[in-house]
Design a protein around this motif. Sequence first.
Motif, PDB file in Angstrom:
ATOM      1  N   TYR A  17       0.949  36.559 -50.595  1.00 61.30           N
ATOM      2  CA  TYR A  17       0.778  38.005 -50.445  1.00 61.30           C
ATOM      3  C   TYR A  17      -0.499  38.315 -49.685  1.00 61.30           C
ATOM      4  O   TYR A  17      -0.507  39.151 -48.775  1.00 61.30           O
ATOM      5  N   ARG A  18      -1.591  37.651 -50.044  1.00 58.84           N
ATOM      6  CA  ARG A  18      -2.863  37.908 -49.372  1.00 58.84           C
ATOM      7  C   ARG A  18      -2.826  37.460 -47.919  1.00 58.84           C
ATOM      8  O   ARG A  18      -3.412  38.100 -47.047  1.00 58.84           O
ATOM      9  N   TYR A  19      -2.127  36.356 -47.688  1.00 60.87           N
ATOM     10  CA  TYR A  19      -1.973  35.899 -46.305  1.00 60.87           C
ATOM     11  C   TYR A  19      -1.180  36.920 -45.495  1.00 60.87           C
ATOM     12  O   TYR A  19      -1.529  37.231 -44.347  1.00 60.87           O
ATOM     13  N   GLN A  20      -0.101  37.451 -46.106  1.00 56.20           N
ATOM     14  CA  GLN A  20       0.701  38.457 -45.409  1.00 56.20           C
ATOM     15  C   GLN A  20      -0.112  39.721 -45.130  1.00 56.20           C
ATOM     16  O   GLN A  20      -0.010  40.306 -44.048  1.00 56.20           O
ATOM     17  N   GLU A  21      -0.937  40.139 -46.112  1.00 54.31           N
ATOM     18  CA  GLU A  21      -1.769  41.312 -45.904  1.00 54.31           C
ATOM     19  C   GLU A  21      -2.790  41.073 -44.801  1.00 54.31           C
ATOM     20  O   GLU A  21      -3.045  41.947 -43.959  1.00 54.31           O
ATOM     21  N   ALA A  22      -3.375  39.864 -44.808  1.00 56.18           N
ATOM     22  CA  ALA A  22      -4.337  39.539 -43.758  1.00 56.18           C
ATOM     23  C   ALA A  22      -3.654  39.505 -42.396  1.00 56.18           C
ATOM     24  O   ALA A  22      -4.223  39.947 -41.382  1.00 56.18           O
ATOM     25  N   LEU A  23      -2.419  39.007 -42.381  1.00 59.50           N
ATOM     26  CA  LEU A  23      -1.669  38.956 -41.127  1.00 59.50           C
ATOM     27  C   LEU A  23      -1.334  40.360 -40.640  1.00 59.50           C
ATOM     28  O   LEU A  23      -1.394  40.638 -39.432  1.00 59.50           O
ATOM     29  N   LYS A  24      -0.987  41.249 -41.588  1.00 60.32           N
ATOM     30  CA  LYS A  24      -0.696  42.634 -41.202  1.00 60.32           C
ATOM     31  C   LYS A  24      -1.939  43.292 -40.588  1.00 60.32           C
ATOM     32  O   LYS A  24      -1.848  43.989 -39.573  1.00 60.32           O
ATOM     33  N   GLN A  25      -3.103  43.054 -41.211  1.00 56.91           N
ATOM     34  CA  GLN A  25      -4.334  43.635 -40.679  1.00 56.91           C
ATOM     35  C   GLN A  25      -4.662  43.066 -39.307  1.00 56.91           C
ATOM     36  O   GLN A  25      -5.091  43.795 -38.401  1.00 56.91           O
ATOM     37  N   ALA A  26      -4.426  41.751 -39.162  1.00 56.53           N
ATOM     38  CA  ALA A  26      -4.680  41.134 -37.852  1.00 56.53           C
ATOM     39  C   ALA A  26      -3.736  41.701 -36.802  1.00 56.53           C
ATOM     40  O   ALA A  26      -4.148  41.967 -35.652  1.00 56.53           O
ATOM     41  N   ASN A  27      -2.465  41.920 -37.185  1.00 54.10           N
ATOM     42  CA  ASN A  27      -1.501  42.502 -36.236  1.00 54.10           C
ATOM     43  C   ASN A  27      -1.884  43.922 -35.849  1.00 54.10           C
ATOM     44  O   ASN A  27      -1.738  44.325 -34.689  1.00 54.10           O
ATOM     45  N   LYS A  28      -2.386  44.687 -36.836  1.00 55.73           N
ATOM     46  CA  LYS A  28      -2.812  46.048 -36.527  1.00 55.73           C
ATOM     47  C   LYS A  28      -3.949  46.044 -35.512  1.00 55.73           C
ATOM     48  O   LYS A  28      -3.972  46.843 -34.568  1.00 55.73           O
ATOM     49  N   LYS A  29      -4.889  45.111 -35.715  1.00 53.24           N
ATOM     50  CA  LYS A  29      -6.027  45.035 -34.788  1.00 53.24           C
ATOM     51  C   LYS A  29      -5.571  44.599 -33.397  1.00 53.24           C
ATOM     52  O   LYS A  29      -6.022  45.125 -32.379  1.00 53.24           O
ATOM     53  N   ILE A  30      -4.650  43.618 -33.376  1.00 47.84           N
ATOM     54  CA  ILE A  30      -4.141  43.140 -32.086  1.00 47.84           C
ATOM     55  C   ILE A  30      -3.364  44.248 -31.384  1.00 47.84           C
ATOM     56  O   ILE A  30      -3.505  44.456 -30.169  1.00 47.84           O
ATOM     57  N   ASN A  31      -2.531  44.964 -32.158  1.00 43.12           N
ATOM     58  CA  ASN A  31      -1.753  46.061 -31.563  1.00 43.12           C
ATOM     59  C   ASN A  31      -2.658  47.176 -31.057  1.00 43.12           C
ATOM     60  O   ASN A  31      -2.402  47.767 -30.004  1.00 43.12           O
ATOM     61  N   LEU A  32      -3.731  47.467 -31.821  1.00 45.74           N
ATOM     62  CA  LEU A  32      -4.675  48.491 -31.383  1.00 45.74           C
ATOM     63  C   LEU A  32      -5.346  48.085 -30.077  1.00 45.74           C
ATOM     64  O   LEU A  32      -5.458  48.884 -29.140  1.00 45.74           O
ATOM     65  N   MET A  33      -5.761  46.814 -30.037  1.00 47.50           N
ATOM     66  CA  MET A  33      -6.393  46.328 -28.823  1.00 47.50           C
ATOM     67  C   MET A  33      -5.405  46.335 -27.656  1.00 47.50           C
ATOM     68  O   MET A  33      -5.749  46.698 -26.523  1.00 47.50           O
ATOM     69  N   SER A  34      -4.130  45.965 -27.948  1.00 41.67           N
ATOM     70  CA  SER A  34      -3.109  45.950 -26.895  1.00 41.67           C
ATOM     71  C   SER A  34      -2.852  47.373 -26.394  1.00 41.67           C
ATOM     72  O   SER A  34      -2.703  47.589 -25.177  1.00 41.67           O
ATOM     73  N   ASN A  35      -2.792  48.331 -27.309  1.00 41.80           N
ATOM     74  CA  ASN A  35      -2.557  49.721 -26.896  1.00 41.80           C
ATOM     75  C   ASN A  35      -3.698  50.242 -26.015  1.00 41.80           C
ATOM     76  O   ASN A  35      -3.461  50.916 -25.005  1.00 41.80           O
ATOM     77  N   ILE A  36      -4.930  49.937 -26.425  1.00 37.84           N
ATOM     78  CA  ILE A  36      -6.078  50.385 -25.625  1.00 37.84           C
ATOM     79  C   ILE A  36      -6.060  49.726 -24.253  1.00 37.84           C
ATOM     80  O   ILE A  36      -6.248  50.383 -23.212  1.00 37.84           O
ATOM     81  N   THR A  37      -5.810  48.400 -24.249  1.00 33.84           N
ATOM     82  CA  THR A  37      -5.779  47.662 -22.976  1.00 33.84           C
ATOM     83  C   THR A  37      -4.648  48.153 -22.095  1.00 33.84           C
ATOM     84  O   THR A  37      -4.815  48.335 -20.879  1.00 33.84           O
ATOM     85  N   ARG A  38      -3.463  48.369 -22.727  1.00 33.40           N
ATOM     86  CA  ARG A  38      -2.320  48.847 -21.954  1.00 33.40           C
ATOM     87  C   ARG A  38      -2.615  50.234 -21.364  1.00 33.40           C
ATOM     88  O   ARG A  38      -2.284  50.521 -20.207  1.00 33.40           O
ATOM     89  N   HIS A  39      -3.240  51.083 -22.158  1.00 31.87           N
ATOM     90  CA  HIS A  39      -3.578  52.431 -21.682  1.00 31.87           C
ATOM     91  C   HIS A  39      -4.535  52.363 -20.494  1.00 31.87           C
ATOM     92  O   HIS A  39      -4.362  53.067 -19.492  1.00 31.87           O
ATOM     93  N   ASP A  40      -5.537  51.477 -20.598  1.00 32.20           N
ATOM     94  CA  ASP A  40      -6.503  51.343 -19.503  1.00 32.20           C
ATOM     95  C   ASP A  40      -5.846  50.788 -18.249  1.00 32.20           C
ATOM     96  O   ASP A  40      -6.133  51.240 -17.123  1.00 32.20           O
ATOM     97  N   ILE A  41      -4.931  49.809 -18.417  1.00 31.15           N
ATOM     98  CA  ILE A  41      -4.248  49.222 -17.259  1.00 31.15           C
ATOM     99  C   ILE A  41      -3.361  50.266 -16.587  1.00 31.15           C
ATOM    100  O   ILE A  41      -3.320  50.366 -15.357  1.00 31.15           O
ATOM    101  N   LEU A  42      -2.629  51.046 -17.426  1.00 35.50           N
ATOM    102  CA  LEU A  42      -1.766  52.077 -16.844  1.00 35.50           C
ATOM    103  C   LEU A  42      -2.580  53.120 -16.083  1.00 35.50           C
ATOM    104  O   LEU A  42      -2.143  53.629 -15.043  1.00 35.50           O
ATOM    105  N   ASN A  43      -3.766  53.451 -16.598  1.00 38.53           N
ATOM    106  CA  ASN A  43      -4.634  54.380 -15.865  1.00 38.53           C
ATOM    107  C   ASN A  43      -5.015  53.823 -14.499  1.00 38.53           C
ATOM    108  O   ASN A  43      -5.000  54.536 -13.480  1.00 38.53           O
ATOM    109  N   GLN A  44      -5.347  52.527 -14.476  1.00 35.96           N
ATOM    110  CA  GLN A  44      -5.721  51.913 -13.208  1.00 35.96           C
ATOM    111  C   GLN A  44      -4.525  51.803 -12.268  1.00 35.96           C
ATOM    112  O   GLN A  44      -4.654  51.941 -11.038  1.00 35.96           O
ATOM    113  N   VAL A  45      -3.321  51.571 -12.847  1.00 30.13           N
ATOM    114  CA  VAL A  45      -2.111  51.527 -12.020  1.00 30.13           C
ATOM    115  C   VAL A  45      -1.866  52.896 -11.396  1.00 30.13           C
ATOM    116  O   VAL A  45      -1.497  53.011 -10.210  1.00 30.13           O
ATOM    117  N   ASN A  46      -2.075  53.937 -12.197  1.00 31.48           N
ATOM    118  CA  ASN A  46      -1.910  55.292 -11.659  1.00 31.48           C
ATOM    119  C   ASN A  46      -2.934  55.582 -10.555  1.00 31.48           C
ATOM    120  O   ASN A  46      -2.629  56.261  -9.563  1.00 31.48           O
TER     121      ASN A  46
END
Length: 586
Positions: A338-367
């Motif tokens: 359970y704790r491993y799954q919770e830690a994995l969920k938190q890690a995924n949230k951080k990765i997704n947040l970073m991916s969203n920010i990076t994707r947003h910045d890349i799309l801005n540069q593409v525009n």
Amino acid sequence: MGALIFSGFLSLALAVKAYRAFNYRRMPFAKYFILIMLSMAIWSFNYAFEVGFVEIEYKYFFARLEYLGMAFAPVAWFLFAAEYSGIFRTFTHRHEKIFFLIPVFTILSMLTNSLHGLHFTSYSLDTSGGFPLLVFQHGLFFWLFYIYSFFLISLGILFFVRQFVRLTVPYRAQAAIALTAACIPVLGNLLHIADIGPFEFFDPTPFSFTITGMILFWGAMQHEFLNIIPIARENVIESMSDGYVVVDLSNFIVDINEAALVLKGKTRKEAIGKSLDEFFGEEITLFSGDVPEGSFSREFSLKDGAQPGYFTLTVTPLEHKDASEGRLVMIHDITEIYRYQEALKQANKKINLMSNITRHDILNQVNVLSGYTELISEMLPPDVKEDPRISRYLKNLNKGIETIHNQIIFTRDYQDLGVVSPTWQSVAGATREAAFAFSGQGINFSIEDSSLEVYADPLLRKAFYNLFDNARAHGESVTEISCSYRMEGESIVVEIRDNGVGVPEDMKELIFEKSVGKNTGLGLFLVRGILSITGMEIKETGKEGEGAKFEITVPAGNWRQVSPDLKTVAGITAGITAGITAENLN
């Protein structure tokens, strides 16, 4: 005499049969069973000759030969019982040879009896019964051997009595077989030693041991007596890391292991007789409300100091002869998982947040790149703009920018794949929602109205959208798209068909590969990924020139027909899920 010969051959046959039938190297107690039967065969054959001969010298000769079997039978029985029951197993392994010292000494004392007279003080021929029988006056050494033999046989019986009381039903039947078999020769020998009735001169022990062998061998053939090793409860239940609790039909605890006691810090005395809900306290009420009749599992948490522990609790009915006798409750600690799954969920949230920010910045540069490319194109002199090379360069530059933009958008969709647990979704509802995006584009949708639901990732609507978009983009002249389903064995096949140009034969599998196609080549790749999460398969089976036909196979267990009463509830749930998913996709 004939009966004794038959008994001897029967014992010998049982020994040979046991040798062939059982792996005595893997099951040491089987070799002791063989030794018992061989001892009985020797005893029976020589006893037959003792009874058959009239001359006292021959009778005395064969009576002494009987000890070659008689002396080893009690030891073999004791070792058999100890090995099979597990009681004193280590001790008997270590001192096995010592147990054979007295039988060897007994044979030597009997053979040298003429020198000391301590085994038989005298012997004589008794003809009072009309049949000459050899009668012995037993000496000190005989009684030492008899007491030793009786002690070993009695211990073996006690071992099986203990097993019979402590073991569960399957093993208890085996212990009962051995217990019954053991009591027969003891009874026969007591009748002979006590000089009761006709057994004063006739020893029924060889017969009774043969009957014992027959019972044991029958148990081996019918009840796997020698193939199943009963293991003491302490060696299994108490050594388990999982909690083990047995409750009766009223859910009161009748048995519990140490692992379950440790969970609540209670002793066995405090647990036995308490209800399961009372044992766990207010933190968990397992059997309140409606309880499933069969097996079921639940998760719960218990506080261990400041940190809560997480567990899965599996309840299985205990039945005997189709009658319920209680429930077996197994408690498995999943805290680390359970704790491993919770830690994995938190890690995924951080990765997704970073991916969203990076994707947003890349799309801005593409525009930005797209805007500057457009500005450069407008500022070029007409003669330069009309240059074929410059025109080709600008076109390739715009195409590259568009490809980067589409791939970034794809990573957003693919990122959400498998993040949310699969749910039951209406096929008709998901296809209608996907088709709504193509309103006003000249495509007529024909979607079969049904109560079919499939267990799929929440991105199922996105999968249908990509299939429809693929038809619009590559079908060239698509004006109609239909969605229907059919039974195929135990599976359901959902069919998406259009009236476009179709897919060439050599491309039917390649279209699902990444980066294959006229545009990004990612749409159908994503479709297959979404469907595969819950075991669904997709393939293209249409004919080129007659339109494309995609078949989605839903395996048994992953589809269901919803009743009208549940359809409304399912529709609301699917709508909420689709709304959340749509919000994530946009």
